[in-house]
Design an enzyme around this catalytic site. Structure first.
Site, short mmCIF file in Angstrom:
data_model
loop_
_atom_site.label_atom_id
_atom_site.label_comp_id
_atom_site.label_asym_id
_atom_site.label_seq_id
_atom_site.Cartn_x
_atom_site.Cartn_y
_atom_site.Cartn_z
CG ASP A 176 16.84 37.48 -10.42
OD1 ASP A 176 15.88 36.90 -9.96
OD2 ASP A 176 17.13 37.85 -11.45
N GLY B 62 7.75 43.86 0.11
CA GLY B 62 7.81 45.07 -1.16
C GLY B 62 6.52 45.75 -1.15
CB VAL B 63 4.01 46.61 -3.68
CG1 VAL B 63 4.97 46.83 -4.90
CG2 VAL B 63 3.59 44.99 -4.05
CB VAL C 74 9.02 38.17 -5.97
CG1 VAL C 74 9.14 36.71 -6.16
CG2 VAL C 74 10.07 38.87 -4.95
CG ASP C 75 3.03 37.24 -8.88
OD1 ASP C 75 3.21 35.91 -9.18
OD2 ASP C 75 1.94 37.50 -8.84
#
Length: 168
Positions: free
Chosen positions: A10, A124-125, A33-34
Site C-alpha cells: 500500500d 488502473g482505471v 491511488v488518488d
C-alpha cells in the site's frame, strides 16, 4: 542512477521522502491511488491542491506534468501529483506516460527527496496495459538522471508486482 526496488503493498504506508500520486487533472482527489492518498493523508493534501488550483493550475494539472504538496498524515514528507494519460489503443501516448515519471523525479530533485515511491501510473482505471506500463515506467526511471537515491515501485497486487519485477 537511482536504485530501483519493487514492493507489493500500500503506497500510503511507505516511509519515503515523497510518494507519487496518480492524480486526476483536477488535483482534488478521486478513486484508486488518488483517493487512497487523499483519504489517508487528510485535509492538508486537499488544501495544498486547492492552493495550486487557485494559483498556477486553474484549469488543472496537464497530463504528464507533476507538482508537489505536503503529505499531510502520510509517513512521507511530500506528495508529488502527476496526471497519467488515459490509454488509447489507436494513439501512442507513451511519451506522456514516460513524462509522468521524468517530471515526478524532476520535482523530487527540486525538493531534495532521496527516496520516492511510485504507483503503476495509468494502469488502473485509465486502462494502460500493465506490461507496457511497467516497461515504460522502469525504462524511464533507469534513463533519467536524478539525485534520488532510491525509486521504489509500490504495487498493489501480486499481478502488478510480478509484472514489474519481470521487467528487471
Amino acid at each position: 542512477m537511482a536504485l530501483i526496488t519493487f514492493v507489493r503493498g500500500d503506497i500510503t504506508e511507505e516511509r519515503v521522502d515523497a510518494v507519487v500520486n496518480a492524480a486526476n487533472s483536477s488535483l482534488l482527489g478521486g478513486g484508486g491511488v488518488d483517493g487512497a492518498i487523499h483519504r489517508k493523508g487528510g485535509p492538508e493534501i486537499l488544501a495544498g491542491c486547492r492552493e495550486l488550483r487557485a494559483s498556477r493550475y486553474g484549469r488543472g494539472l496537464p497530463t504528464g506534468q507533476a507538482v508537489a504538496t505536503t503529505a499531510g498524515r502520510l509517513p512521507a514528507r511530500w506528495v508529488i501529483h502527476t496526471v497519467g494519460p488515459v490509454w488509447q489503443p489507436d494513439e501512442d501516448r507513451s511519451a506522456l506516460l514516460a513524462s509522468c515519471y521524468r517530471e515526478s523525479l524532476r520535482v523530487a530533485d527540486g525538493l531534495g527527496a532521496a527516496t520516492v515511491a511510485f504507483p503503476a501510473i495509468s494502469t488502473g482505471v485509465y486502462g494502460w496495459p500493465l506490461d507496457d506500463g511497467a516497461r515504460i515506467a522502469v525504462r524511464t526511471v533507469r534513463e533519467v538522471e536524478t539525485a534520488v537515491d532510491e525509486v521504489r515501485f509500490v504495487l498493489f497486487d501480486d499481478v502488478a508486482y510480478e509484472t514489474f519485477v519481470g521487467i528487471e
